[in-house]
Design an enzyme around this catalytic site. Structure first.
Site, PDB file in Angstrom:
ATOM      1  N   LYS A  11       0.801  -1.223  -0.003  1.00 32.85           N
ATOM      2  CA  LYS A  11       0.270   0.239   0.121  1.00 32.85           C
ATOM      3  C   LYS A  11       0.981   1.850   0.074  1.00 32.85           C
ATOM      4  CE  LYS A  11      -4.869   0.913   0.368  1.00 32.85           C
ATOM      5  NZ  LYS A  11      -5.894   0.281   0.134  1.00 32.85           N
ATOM      6  N   ARG A 175      28.025  33.873  -8.188  1.00 33.85           N
ATOM      7  CA  ARG A 175      26.292  33.834  -8.397  1.00 33.85           C
ATOM      8  C   ARG A 175      25.909  33.147  -7.339  1.00 33.85           C
ATOM      9  NH1 ARG A 175      27.316  27.524 -10.845  1.00 33.85           N
ATOM     10  NH2 ARG A 175      27.867  26.670  -9.257  1.00 33.85           N
TER      11      ARG A 175
END
Ligand SMILES: O=c1[nH]c(=O)c2[nH]c(=O)[nH]c2[nH]1
Length: 282
Positions: A11, A175
């Site tokens: 399940k 950056r």
């Protein structure tokens, strides 16, 4: 001729919220559980014989029933109990695997204090575990986290890479470095204070991400993994995946403006994909 090569079933996406009520306040856990079984299920596939099949509906009910009685405070310990229960009650099952994802809920801060019974979703970050055992074997526990979204605005460069006729990327000394970390580590023991170890691994990785002078995502990823292994003897291997969620500098020169690393466009796609598994040398 054809044959059934492999099969498993169970399940998925069993969603569970557990409230533990203390006099000083409540604890809230939200888990999404997956149960998968391997075993003597060939006849179900080949002959339609369900006599060895534990219904997946029963598995779902087992999750809720055990959650009610369990004293486990960690996902790992609850998953171990669930694996033991499924193997103990089902001799036809050769191995059971339980995966849990835990959502981050935090106490709401009201007037500067944590409210005892009101909560806020922390972020989209998930804490994860996968616990697996065969009938006669010992637990294999892989825990981790997913979607830990991070960004640093300094100490990140990317230079010195291959330039060929298709390269357009400019080198940069400064950056933005954005990512969404997925990590999975393997414990050296099946009986640990899993919550405490998890907190330490996570904090160590975050500290390294923040402080690292990054020459690439690759280098920072390795540094984060190495620091987790150095600081936490309870794990001996860690795999980290870090997409490079590019933030592109906007060209403002068209408007006669400069852009000294201030205005970016965050992009989700395409993104770099960097992954490595780091372990102690045996
Ligand atoms: O840290 C990086 N690693 C790369 O491999 C890469 N490639 C790229 O285009 N940008 C980056 N950044």
């Amino acid at each position: 001729m054809i044959e059934l090569a492999q099969n498993r079933y169970g399940k998925s996406r069993v969603r569970l919220m557990k409230v533990t009520r203390h006099s000083h306040g409540h604890e809230l856990r939200e888990w999404t559980v997956q149960v998968l079984l391997k075993g003597a299920f060939d006849s179900a596939h080949l002959d339609g014989d369900n006599s060895k099949i534990l219904s997946t509906d029963t598995m779902k009910n087992t999750v809720y029933s055990l959650a009610r009685t369990s004293q486990a405070t960690s996902m790992e310990d609850f998953a171990k109990e669930l694996v033991d229960f499924l193997l103990g009650h089902n001799p036809q099952v050769s191995s059971a695997s339980v995966s849990i994802e835990s959502t981050m809920w935090k106490h709401l801060t009201v007037d500067g204090n944590p409210h005892p019974s009101a909560f806020m979703r922390g972020s989209g970050e998930l804490q994860t575990t996968n616990v697996e055992r065969t009938q006669s074997g010992s637990f294999l526990i892989l825990s981790g986290l997913d979607n830990l979204v991070l960004l640093k605005t300094a100490h990140s460069s990317f230079e010195g890479y291959i330039k060929d006729s298709l390269t357009t990327l400019p080198e940069t000394k400064d950056r933005l470095f954005g990512t969404a970390v997925r990590a999975e580590w393997q414990y050296t023991s099946a009986t640990l204070d899993f919550e405490a170890v998890r907190i330490k691994i996570r904090e160590t990785m975050l500290r390294t991400f923040a402080n690292h002078d990054s020459k690439s995502v690759q280098q920072t990823l390795y540094a984060m993994a190495a620091s987790a292994l150095e600081d936490v003897p309870e794990i001996d291997e860690i795999e980290i995946t870090m997409p490079n969620k590019h933030c592109l500098l906007v060209d403002l020169s068209r408007f006669g403006q400069d852009n000294p690393n201030e205005i970016f466009v965050p992009t989700d796609e395409p993104h770099g994909y960097i992954e490595a598994r780091v372990r102690r040398k045996s």
